[in-house]
Design a protein around this motif. Structure first.
Motif, mmCIF file in Angstrom:
data_model
loop_
_atom_site.group_PDB
_atom_site.id
_atom_site.type_symbol
_atom_site.label_atom_id
_atom_site.label_comp_id
_atom_site.label_asym_id
_atom_site.label_seq_id
_atom_site.Cartn_x
_atom_site.Cartn_y
_atom_site.Cartn_z
ATOM 1 N N ALA A 8 0.655 -1.387 -0.104
ATOM 2 C CA ALA A 8 0.004 0.164 0.078
ATOM 3 C C ALA A 8 0.877 1.157 0.090
ATOM 4 N N LEU A 15 -4.423 6.152 -2.068
ATOM 5 C CA LEU A 15 -4.731 6.397 -0.768
ATOM 6 C C LEU A 15 -5.518 7.687 -0.411
ATOM 7 N N VAL A 19 -5.572 7.786 5.415
ATOM 8 C CA VAL A 19 -5.414 6.477 5.159
ATOM 9 C C VAL A 19 -3.820 6.545 5.060
ATOM 10 N N VAL A 39 -2.439 -2.720 -1.899
ATOM 11 C CA VAL A 39 -3.486 -1.931 -2.393
ATOM 12 C C VAL A 39 -3.690 -2.280 -3.824
ATOM 13 N N THR A 125 -13.206 3.378 5.242
ATOM 14 C CA THR A 125 -12.208 2.263 5.839
ATOM 15 C C THR A 125 -11.712 2.472 7.099
ATOM 16 N N SER A 151 -10.226 2.039 0.886
ATOM 17 C CA SER A 151 -8.737 2.851 0.869
ATOM 18 C C SER A 151 -8.903 4.026 1.203
ATOM 19 N N SER A 156 -9.779 2.614 -5.663
ATOM 20 C CA SER A 156 -8.739 1.306 -5.065
ATOM 21 C C SER A 156 -9.236 0.717 -4.105
ATOM 22 N N LYS A 157 -8.676 -0.446 -3.510
ATOM 23 C CA LYS A 157 -9.122 -1.101 -2.344
ATOM 24 C C LYS A 157 -7.963 -1.852 -1.564
ATOM 25 N N LEU A 158 -7.888 -1.857 -0.266
ATOM 26 C CA LEU A 158 -7.021 -2.541 0.416
ATOM 27 C C LEU A 158 -7.138 -3.873 0.498
#
Length: 181
Positions: A8, A15, A19, A39, A125, A151, A156-158
């Motif tokens: 990440a 981000l 975050v 990420v 998040t 995120s 995006s995603k973590l």
């Protein structure tokens, strides 16, 4: 669709500022597991859990949704984040309400949640929330090998080990926080 996961902090552009700052602080503090937070960039139109699962074929049980709830007691507002697996829903009227020690609680409005977290709707998040907010995590989240969470932005995603969610600031693990849908 396949997601390309990278550490990440190697992609701070994916981000939310809060975050990124939280992850950097965790790294500086030597928090176990922060190096395992990854990420992946996604189409912002796929930020909602069901859409991402349909597009990628990921298991709904490996997705974790972060919800912001609020209630009050004696005129004092009490706010918390709630993290539950994608195939469950938070038991707001019983378990969450009791954890916050309020008579009634509900989901915070989208506009209020966005303004108070500094994150985009669909990307909220448990990483980087206001420091005085408890983060209630359903115990089943910790059992997953990895979970995918927001995120702070929709693009995006973590991904992190489920057990590592217990190391996030302000976390309280709660049995029975969610019910299956």
């Amino acid at each position: 669709m396949r997601l390309d996961w990278v550490p990440a902090l190697d992609r701070p552009d994916l981000l939310a500022a809060t975050v990124r700052s939280a992850l950097e602080g965790m790294r500086s503090a030597g928090t176990v597991g922060v190096g395992r937070v990854e990420v992946a960039e996604i189409d912002p139109d796929l930020a909602d859990t069901a859409d991402l699962v349909a597009s990628t074929g990921m298991d709904m049980r490996d997705m974790a949704n972060c919800l912001v709830v609020a209630g009050s007691r004696a005129g004092e507002e009490r706010v918390a984040a709630v993290l539950v697996l994608g195939h469950t829903r938070a038991d707001v009227n019983r378990t969450v309400r009791k954890a916050l020690d309020v008579r009634k609680c509900s989901f915070m409005s989208m506009d209020d949640a966005v303004a108070r977290t500094g994150m985009e709707y669909g990307g909220i998040t448990p990483v980087g929330l206001p420091g005085d907010w408890p983060v209630l995590v359903d115990a089943r989240v910790l059992e997953r090998e990895a979970v995918v969470i927001g995120s702070g932005v929709r693009r995006s995603k973590l991904r992190l080990p489920g057990a590592a969610t217990a190391d996030l600031p302000g976390v309280q693990v709660v049995d029975g926080l969610a019910v299956e849908v």
